[in-house]
Design an enzyme around this catalytic site. Structure first.
Site, PDB file in Angstrom:
ATOM      1  N   ARG A  14      22.167  16.488 -44.782  1.00  0.00           N
ATOM      2  CA  ARG A  14      22.321  17.383 -43.646  1.00  0.00           C
ATOM      3  C   ARG A  14      22.358  18.847 -44.072  1.00  0.00           C
ATOM      4  NH1 ARG A  14      25.118  14.867 -39.188  1.00  0.00           N
ATOM      5  NH2 ARG A  14      26.550  16.617 -39.052  1.00  0.00           N
ATOM      6  N   GLU A  31      28.461  20.064 -43.096  1.00  0.00           N
ATOM      7  CA  GLU A  31      27.987  20.029 -44.480  1.00  0.00           C
ATOM      8  C   GLU A  31      27.192  21.271 -44.867  1.00  0.00           C
ATOM      9  OE1 GLU A  31      28.840  15.873 -43.174  1.00  0.00           O
ATOM     10  OE2 GLU A  31      27.652  17.522 -42.322  1.00  0.00           O
ATOM     11  N   LYS A  88      43.388   7.495 -30.506  1.00  0.00           N
ATOM     12  CA  LYS A  88      42.726   6.629 -31.463  1.00  0.00           C
ATOM     13  C   LYS A  88      43.631   5.428 -31.773  1.00  0.00           C
ATOM     14  CE  LYS A  88      39.569   7.773 -35.250  1.00  0.00           C
ATOM     15  NZ  LYS A  88      39.324   8.689 -36.388  1.00  0.00           N
TER      16      LYS A  88
END
Length: 638
Positions: free
Chosen positions: A397, A369, A283
């Site tokens: 979600r 979630e 990243k």
């Protein structure tokens, strides 16, 4: 000084990219990375994830015949290089601005975005749907899904892989391992093994061996099959993916074109079974400030390219997130039963502060979630005091878990809903527009909204003390109003609002983050001779019926104002007034909500203006009601 990109300047579409010699791809990727850095320095946005997939993006478009071959990016925040290579470079510096490019993939934006995404773990399911559709239509294009390792913590990814592995057929899933480093690539040997394992000759040999093995007694066949899989996974990894029915290839260095391109070319020809290609990337790759940052510059504001210094606006008011975080830590010092739960957003929700002080009492469950909510329900069932800190848009979600596992059982889970309302540049996918409506319809839940940062202190304390059932409190993104902060938090009487300013003609009843605009509107109405009451509802459920009854009976006009969708607080108030027969008394009532559309990104001011929720819009709504009433009275006199 303008960056120099002579090779990238020749490439406006993947078709032109595929005309390049393979030896030129390294230079193109370097120029593409420079372009991404320069563009995001102007607009802000997600930087680290995109820098990590520059080579991968280039290689995919070079090998696969996009847009005929479908390319689906999970989450989509790493798609800036993809947008540059797919005909949108001329607009890349409009990213996340009003009428500009979305910060995520978006179907209406380009044929190269076959599926929109800004929430995690949707790519494999969507890709499988496209692969099945292709087969049913008798077509022969390829389908590729790129999913980051963070999204692999979401159960939906495995549900999709289980389905895909059982079905078979062409589907390529590229696992972008950019953070948790599931397994490191080991140089030339790793690349060699990946090329061999992905080749059609090896694949054909493996299938032939399996066919021959089937002629053995069942016991011996199963043993031979397991030996082959174990032997290969011993040197390449991927046993779990093999068990799900995927043919595993990797790990390979995601920044080495000489490794990436041959493997992808081999994988492209494998059509009889789904393949998972494990690619290891870094990243923030290629930009030192991002590589050295703890979050790899995941999300940034505008910044100076040379120094990496971000140009953040300064405010004297604290952010709502920081206020919540500070107060939750205070509550946890008082009560050792308090537990923090987050779904891969410790910094975004402020729970990183809680985690630092109480590492054994804070749980980041990953992008899961649904699990986070039911996990919190289990904690509550055993007498602990869980706070599930989840963005409003992400709690969607987990709705079944909220209904079935929390509300139905009356468990005292505390939901701290950050980013409630509009979120500016992140646009429709991240706006917290619906939580008042989707939570307010549940029996037994308490639903609060903070009108300012001081109220958020009280609501955090109230949630910590309340143990009679589920309770949720919503608060917006960004800074507070700059009000004086309380010396000590107070427990709010459940279902009771407050009046901030008394008037006689107009009543403005605010729920949540537009309270400051209501106060400004009241001053502007006073200048027009309209005496105005401003009330803060505090609670959407239970409603303060005494307050609403008083406002309705003592004023000519009643406006409810909320930063939420239709079907929310205003609808609850109208339902109460209708039930009480107070809509037949000549009272003029209007509900101001977010518009019944998905609002595209823009600056907060632009979005609030479009939503008609600024002080001037509130004033206009009131004056129109009086104008309409005067016209009606004139018609009657005539």
């Amino acid at each position: 000084m303008p960056i120099e990109t002579p090779l990238l300047d020749k490439v406006t579409t993947p078709e032109e990219l595929r005309k390049l010699d393979r030896s030129e791809l390294r230079q193109l990727a370097d120029e593409l990375r420079d372009e991404v850095i320069d563009a995001v320095s102007v607009t802000g946005g997600h930087l680290g994830a995109g820098l990590g997939v520059v080579e991968l993006t280039t290689a995919i478009h070079y090998v696969f015949n996009t847009p005929d071959d479908k390319l689906i990016w999970d989450v989509g925040h790493q798609c800036y290089p993809h947008k540059i290579l797919t005909g949108r470079r001329d607009r890349i510096r409009t990213l996340r601005q009003k009428d500009g490019l979305s910060g995520f993939t978006k179907r209406s934006e380009s044929e190269y975005d076959p599926f929109g995404a800004a929430h995690a773990a949707t790519s494999i399911s969507a890709a499988l749907g496209m692969a099945v559709a292709r087969d049913l239509k008798g077509e022969d294009n390829r389908v590729v899904a790129v999913i980051g390792d963070g999204s692999m913590s979401a159960g939906m990814a495995y549900e999709a892989m289980n389905n895909a592995g059982d079905r078979g057929g062409q589907l390529t899933v590229i696992l972008n391992d950019n953070d948790m480093s599931i397994a490191p690539p080991v140089g030339a040997m790793s690349a060699y093994l990946a090329r061999v394992a992905s080749s059609d000759k090896y694949h054909a040999f493996r299938n032939l061996a399996k066919q021959l093995a089937k002629k053995l007694p069942k016991r011996l066949y199963r043993g031979a099959e397991k030996v082959e899989e174990f032997s290969r996974s011993f040197v390449t990894g991927g046993t779990m993916f093999e068990e799900l029915g995927f043919y595993y290839v990797g790990p390979i260095d995601g920044h080495n074109m000489e490794h990436l391109v041959p493997v992808l070319e081999n994988v492209r020809e494998l059509t009889d079974a789904p393949v998972l290609v494990h690619v290891v990337t870094q990243k923030g790759k290629g930009y030192e400030p991002a590589e050295n940052a703890a979050d790899k510059y995941h999300g940034v504001s505008k910044f100076d390219v040379i120094s990496g210094e971000q140009k953040k606006s300064k405010s004297n008011a604290p952010s709502y997130t920081s206020v919540f975080a500070k107060q939750l830590v205070e509550e946890a010092r008082r009560d050792e039963r308090i537990i923090g739960v987050t779904a891969a957003m410790p910094a975004g929700t402020g729970l990183d502060k809680f985690m630092t002080e109480f590492p054994d009492r804070c749980f980041d469950v990953g992008i899961a979630e649904q699990h986070a909510v039911t996990f919190a329900a289990g904690l509550a069932a055993e007498g602990l005091v869980p706070f599930a800190a989840i963005y409003s848009t992400f709690l969607q979600r987990a709705y079944d878990s909220v209904v079935h596992d929390v509300a139905l059982q009356g468990l005292p889970v505390r939901f701290a809903l950050d980013r409630a309302g509009l979120v500016g540049a992140d646009g429709a996918t991240h706006a917290g527009a619906f939580d008042t409506a989707y939570l307010g319809c549940l029996p037994g839940i308490v639903l609060m909204a903070a009108g300012d940062e001081a109220e958020l202190v009280h609501m955090t304390h109230t949630a910590a003390m309340f143990d009679e059932g589920p309770i949720a409190f919503r608060f917006p993104r960004g800074e507070g109003l700059g009000v004086e902060m309380p010396e000590a938090a107070q427990f709010l009487e459940i279902g009771k609002g407050r009046i901030l300013q008394e008037g006689t003609s107009v009543a403005l009843l605010s729920f949540g983050g537009r309270l400051g605009e209501c106060l400004k509107a009241a001053d502007q109405l006073a200048a027009r001779g309209l005496s105005t009451t401003v009330a803060d509802a505090r609670f959407a459920k239970p409603l303060d019926e005494d307050l609403i009854r008083r406002l309705a009976s003592e004023h000519e006009v009643l406006l409810t104002v909320e930063e939420g969708s239709v079907g929310g607080f205003g609808a609850f108030v109208l339902h109460f007034l209708s039930r009480e027969g107070m809509l037949d008394t000549g009272l003029k009532v209007r509900t101001l909500t977010l518009p019944d559309i998905y609002q595209d990104q823009g600056s907060p001011a632009e979005m609030y203006e479009e939503a008609q929720l600024q002080a001037a819009n509130i004033v206009d709504a009131v004056t129109r009601l009086f104008s309409d009433a005067a016209v009606s009275a004139g018609d009657l006199r005539a």
